[in-house]
Scaffold this active site. Sequence first.
Site, PDB file in Angstrom:
ATOM      1  CB  VAL B  38      -0.972   0.008   1.194  1.00  8.40           C
ATOM      2  CG1 VAL B  38      -1.871   1.234   1.133  1.00  8.40           C
ATOM      3  CG2 VAL B  38      -1.824  -1.260   1.214  1.00  8.40           C
ATOM      4  NE  ARG B  68      18.247   5.393  -0.447  1.00  9.17           N
ATOM      5  CZ  ARG B  68      18.083   6.716  -0.411  1.00  9.17           C
ATOM      6  NH1 ARG B  68      17.609   7.365  -1.475  1.00  9.17           N
ATOM      7  NH2 ARG B  68      18.395   7.398   0.671  1.00  9.17           N
ATOM      8  CE  LYS B 127      -6.591  -5.368   7.454  1.00 11.91           C
ATOM      9  NZ  LYS B 127      -6.484  -5.414   5.998  1.00 11.91           N
ATOM     10  N   GLY B 156     -11.032  -1.459   1.777  1.00 12.09           N
ATOM     11  CA  GLY B 156     -10.017  -0.850   0.909  1.00 12.09           C
ATOM     12  C   GLY B 156     -10.516   0.336   0.103  1.00 12.09           C
ATOM     13  CB  ILE B 158     -15.493  -0.153  -1.393  1.00  9.37           C
ATOM     14  CG1 ILE B 158     -14.899  -1.323  -2.186  1.00  9.37           C
ATOM     15  CG2 ILE B 158     -16.948   0.065  -1.736  1.00  9.37           C
ATOM     16  CD1 ILE B 158     -15.520  -2.668  -1.807  1.00  9.37           C
ATOM     17  N   GLY B 208      -0.852 -14.477  -4.692  1.00  7.22           N
ATOM     18  CA  GLY B 208      -0.603 -13.372  -3.762  1.00  7.22           C
ATOM     19  C   GLY B 208      -1.863 -12.884  -3.068  1.00  7.22           C
ATOM     20  CD  GLU B 211      -0.226 -12.188   4.255  1.00 12.73           C
ATOM     21  OE1 GLU B 211       1.002 -12.426   4.407  1.00 12.73           O
ATOM     22  OE2 GLU B 211      -0.663 -11.122   3.803  1.00 12.73           O
ATOM     23  CE  LYS B 226     -10.423  -5.745   6.171  1.00 11.28           C
ATOM     24  NZ  LYS B 226     -10.323  -6.691   5.023  1.00 11.28           N
ATOM     25  N   GLY B 323      -5.717  -4.774  -2.268  1.00 11.45           N
ATOM     26  CA  GLY B 323      -4.795  -4.476  -3.362  1.00 11.45           C
ATOM     27  C   GLY B 323      -4.165  -3.122  -3.119  1.00 11.45           C
TER      28      GLY B 323
HETATM   29  N1  LIG Z   1      -2.555  -4.844   1.048  1.00  8.74           N
HETATM   30  C1  LIG Z   1      -3.846  -4.602   1.078  1.00  8.74           C
HETATM   31  O1  LIG Z   1      -4.570  -4.961   0.158  1.00  8.74           O
HETATM   32  C2  LIG Z   1      -4.463  -3.840   2.224  1.00  8.74           C
HETATM   33  C3  LIG Z   1      -5.810  -3.488   2.162  1.00  8.74           C
HETATM   34  C4  LIG Z   1      -6.369  -2.747   3.222  1.00  8.74           C
HETATM   35  C5  LIG Z   1      -5.580  -2.418   4.309  1.00  8.74           C
HETATM   36  N2  LIG Z   1      -4.292  -2.810   4.347  1.00  8.74           N
HETATM   37  C6  LIG Z   1      -3.491  -2.452   5.523  1.00  8.74           C
HETATM   38  O2  LIG Z   1      -2.454  -1.583   5.117  1.00  8.74           O
HETATM   39  C7  LIG Z   1      -1.327  -1.778   5.944  1.00  8.74           C
HETATM   40  C8  LIG Z   1      -0.119  -2.107   5.065  1.00  8.74           C
HETATM   41  O3  LIG Z   1      -0.402  -3.282   4.324  1.00  8.74           O
HETATM   42  P1  LIG Z   1       0.560  -3.772   3.138  1.00  8.74           P
HETATM   43  O4  LIG Z   1      -0.206  -4.796   2.389  1.00  8.74           O
HETATM   44  O5  LIG Z   1       1.094  -2.593   2.397  1.00  8.74           O
HETATM   45  O6  LIG Z   1       1.731  -4.500   3.970  1.00  8.74           O
HETATM   46  P2  LIG Z   1       3.221  -4.818   3.472  1.00  8.74           P
HETATM   47  O7  LIG Z   1       3.244  -4.968   2.001  1.00  8.74           O
HETATM   48  O8  LIG Z   1       3.698  -5.914   4.331  1.00  8.74           O
HETATM   49  O9  LIG Z   1       3.996  -3.475   3.824  1.00  8.74           O
HETATM   50  C9  LIG Z   1       4.323  -3.100   5.127  1.00  8.74           C
HETATM   51  C10 LIG Z   1       5.619  -2.289   5.072  1.00  8.74           C
HETATM   52  O10 LIG Z   1       5.878  -1.770   6.359  1.00  8.74           O
HETATM   53  C11 LIG Z   1       7.179  -2.169   6.750  1.00  8.74           C
HETATM   54  N3  LIG Z   1       7.213  -2.445   8.162  1.00  8.74           N
HETATM   55  C12 LIG Z   1       6.444  -3.332   8.838  1.00  8.74           C
HETATM   56  N4  LIG Z   1       6.745  -3.328  10.147  1.00  8.74           N
HETATM   57  C13 LIG Z   1       7.733  -2.421  10.306  1.00  8.74           C
HETATM   58  C14 LIG Z   1       8.468  -1.968  11.420  1.00  8.74           C
HETATM   59  N5  LIG Z   1       8.251  -2.468  12.640  1.00  8.74           N
HETATM   60  N6  LIG Z   1       9.399  -1.022  11.231  1.00  8.74           N
HETATM   61  C15 LIG Z   1       9.625  -0.526  10.016  1.00  8.74           C
HETATM   62  N7  LIG Z   1       8.972  -0.904   8.910  1.00  8.74           N
HETATM   63  C16 LIG Z   1       8.018  -1.846   9.051  1.00  8.74           C
HETATM   64  C17 LIG Z   1       7.490  -3.412   5.964  1.00  8.74           C
HETATM   65  O11 LIG Z   1       8.864  -3.571   5.820  1.00  8.74           O
HETATM   66  P3  LIG Z   1       9.515  -5.026   5.477  1.00  8.74           P
HETATM   67  O12 LIG Z   1       9.545  -5.075   4.001  1.00  8.74           O
HETATM   68  O13 LIG Z   1      10.859  -4.942   6.125  1.00  8.74           O
HETATM   69  O14 LIG Z   1       8.628  -6.073   6.114  1.00  8.74           O
HETATM   70  C18 LIG Z   1       6.809  -3.132   4.641  1.00  8.74           C
HETATM   71  O15 LIG Z   1       7.610  -2.398   3.760  1.00  8.74           O
HETATM   72  C19 LIG Z   1      -1.714  -2.886   6.915  1.00  8.74           C
HETATM   73  O16 LIG Z   1      -2.238  -2.292   8.098  1.00  8.74           O
HETATM   74  C20 LIG Z   1      -2.819  -3.611   6.208  1.00  8.74           C
HETATM   75  O17 LIG Z   1      -3.721  -4.243   7.086  1.00  8.74           O
HETATM   76  C21 LIG Z   1      -3.708  -3.502   3.339  1.00  8.74           C
END
Ligand SMILES: NC(=O)c1ccc[n+]([C@@H]2O[C@H](COP(=O)([O-])OP(=O)(O)OC[C@H]3O[C@@H](n4cnc5c(N)ncnc54)[C@H](OP(=O)(O)O)[C@@H]3O)[C@@H](O)[C@H]2O)c1
Lengths: 442, 442
Positions: B38, B68, B127, B156, B158, B208, B211, B226, B323
Amino acid sequence: MKQIKGNFVPQALNNTSSLPAVSASRPLRVALFGFGTVGSSVARILLESHPAGLELSHIFNRNVARKRVDWVPDSVVWTENAEDVLQASSSNGGPDVIVELAGGLDPAGNWVRTALANGKSVVTANKKLIAYHGLELEAQAAAQGLHLLYGAAVAGGIPVIPGLEHGLAGDRVDRVEGILNGTCNFILSKMQEGGDYAETLAEAQQLGYAEADPTEDVAGYDARAKLSILTRLALRAQIHPEEIPTRSITDVSAIDFSYARDLNCTVRQIARAGRIDGELAAVVGPMLVPLSSPLAWSRGTENMVVTTGHYGGDVVFSGHGAGGHPTAVAVVSDLVGLAQGSCRIALPSTPAKVSTELEVPHYIRFTVSDRPGIVAAIAGALARENINLNAILQRPGFPLDRLPFVITVEPCRTSALQRALKEIARLPALLEPPLDMQILEK
Amino acid sequence: MKQIKGNFVPQALNNTSSLPAVSASRPLRVALFGFGTVGSSVARILLESHPAGLELSHIFNRNVARKRVDWVPDSVVWTENAEDVLQASSSNGGPDVIVELAGGLDPAGNWVRTALANGKSVVTANKKLIAYHGLELEAQAAAQGLHLLYGAAVAGGIPVIPGLEHGLAGDRVDRVEGILNGTCNFILSKMQEGGDYAETLAEAQQLGYAEADPTEDVAGYDARAKLSILTRLALRAQIHPEEIPTRSITDVSAIDFSYARDLNCTVRQIARAGRIDGELAAVVGPMLVPLSSPLAWSRGTENMVVTTGHYGGDVVFSGHGAGGHPTAVAVVSDLVGLAQGSCRIALPSTPAKVSTELEVPHYIRFTVSDRPGIVAAIAGALARENINLNAILQRPGFPLDRLPFVITVEPCRTSALQRALKEIARLPALLEPPLDMQILEK
Ligand SMILES: NC(=O)c1ccc[n+]([C@@H]2O[C@H](COP(=O)([O-])OP(=O)(O)OC[C@H]3O[C@@H](n4cnc5c(N)ncnc54)[C@H](OP(=O)(O)O)[C@@H]3O)[C@@H](O)[C@H]2O)c1
Ligand SMILES: NC(=O)c1ccc[n+]([C@@H]2O[C@H](COP(=O)([O-])OP(=O)(O)OC[C@H]3O[C@@H](n4cnc5c(N)ncnc54)[C@H](OP(=O)(O)O)[C@@H]3O)[C@@H](O)[C@H]2O)c1
């Protein structure tokens, strides 16, 4: 607004209006202008739910005596003098907000202008006024730090306008398609189940879903006003409603539903707008909708809007697009927003011309006096415009001297199809002008 | 806030924040915390669309070097030091807004608290954090005149949260039902087309959509977080996510889709909450959904929410619930709101206990070693709890020593059904515990 200097905190973050602005002040006094279907529902909700920070103070209507109801408390002023209410200072018992629910361009437009000129914000459900004069009125409101809210103007109780403003502001919406008129949807979804047009219209009138004069709805004028509002908020393009090509649903008949069914489609009044190669296309009329599309799920007076965002993809909103109570929910929600010091998100838009040149597939029904030679003649006219035939459908059981059959064509330019249809219309075997409908792609 | 005196204009109307607050000041500086799915999408949209009044200033992530990318301009500070960014004064180049996109309760919760304590508003898609600590964090933000926005936390891209806040604030929502987890919906809608659970889960993981450890999704923990947020905003009731009875989808098998089909239903993971006789009921798990319900239309990773309002009736929202890009749209929309000095509508809520006592129809699948006598025994146990049998379904083609069959029962109290099932579970012919799913009513 101040200049940035030293320890400046951006104004946006300095604004504490997420705290209910009403908590420490008196409630906003609300004047209803128009006590009809929606106006009386708004009064009901305000009096039953007591949303914080709102007080119903005035009800204005012509010949107001016959409108009085016993469930409105004595504190509310009933009046047939609009000017008195609009001029009454809010420091002197006058209203803070005018809720315009009379409809039409006049005198509603003047009430809104006068209200704003007198420091009163306005909430309205009047799609026509907003479609024709929304920009000017919004500018007047903004210039005075007032609010003009019209969440009820499109799709009644379905939060399409709030969704676009607060939830999709971060996307680039490329397309919007919708079922924006409950009357047409009621008629067409009943016809899908076997009704014929005239009978179904009569039923809709009896049920209060259609006016005695249904032109505004069936001809598409209501939907095009709403589409022009959506086009501004979703596609950020200002268009005049009367520039939108609009086709009536009156020519759709039972046979079109049979042929549509053969194509895995149904027929709905669709309002659609999109950016295509930098041009802004918009159109309203009956169209073939694939049964697999959410737009085909709508039944009865339901409304539905599908937006397509560059980043977020399709979002579907559906529900009750009309009716006193659903529409009043949107009006009261706008009032709650005002009471909390909320504001709309200003979505920037620019003037645009409506292009009539689309490239979409079409369904064309011909009614002819005899078949031999006619298909060849029609196909020839289409071929001369480089339009590719897709299917020819002919159901059995029709008299040979009044034979309806259908040709579908692959995506083609509107102008080319119009030239071909003009030539075809001159064929002596044709008993009536061809009925041409766009086919929505899945 | 001032006292009402003389020429008082209510604060709400005196607030000019609908004028873009950014026009006369510098843009808001935005720091991303977390540059994953995200986070990187948010950066993309900010850099491609340049929404007015917003400037990407910082990207924080652990081991930031490997994150980066070349499409982020040099002006953006990359850092792995969270405290530095959170403490940096906004008058000194520090960010105005923290966008928390790392996820989880810790350290995300502490970043948000520190950000607010340092005068920075927060946008998050987390969430879990909002479900567990949203109230406390909102209070902290409000106490300082700051904002905590989380439009992306449910469904997300919506606009369900903006829709509830800005479009349905005027209604009294009595019920909310939704498909809130894309992973479960992908699995179950694939199983509807004939897949089996293990295969489909593997496919979801490969694509993907799930998990490596799918527990959070399939067990319903994601959906219940949620649901607790929706319950607060829609039903105005504060509940703890862990109080919501939650059933995993892992026990659903192909045979349940066949039997569901016989009942004109399909199976989906549903999260639902409602006020029933003054009690607040909430539950998450696989349920039978009538094919005529909008909830049955959802395919793949789609999310859908249906709210039922006392005044406005049903409103359906659907689209991409997850997504990177769709979720980022909601995040950027919140940022656009902040940049314009907008604010959320505060919907008052009160603490509530989750009642586990529902009165709904059920589908119960039994797997038995032989048939004779077993139906009578089951029917007897149900009858002793005054539960009425509705249908008994048994498809041919199963071995008699491992026979799955289904009983549906009329609406009955959860406690009564549980007592009956406990008794039934003791029958020696039963090969595994009965699988019991609620049936949604049309
Ligand atoms: N993906 C979706 O479709 C979606 C939809 C709705 C809501 N969300 C919410 O959005 C948030 C992010 O989701 P995401 O899918 O983007 O997750 P993600 O792809 O796992 O990204 C999380 C990022 O945060 C970093 N991170 C995690 N813990 C950390 C820490 N303690 N210190 C520093 N950096 C840290 C991770 O680094 P590393 O690479 O080192 O792990 C990663 O780059 C979550 O709360 C999720 O529930 C996601
Ligand atoms: N009804 C819906 O489902 C719906 C849905 C969305 C939006 N809207 C919009 O909401 C607005 C109100 O619709 P409605 O259905 O409530 O209409 P309505 O039932 O006809 O009510 C209009 C009310 O305004 C009064 N009025 C009209 N012109 C007036 C004038 N010149 N001076 C004083 N009073 C006047 C009418 O009085 P009389 O009784 O004397 O005519 C009537 O009481 C319209 O803009 C409409 O487009 C309606």
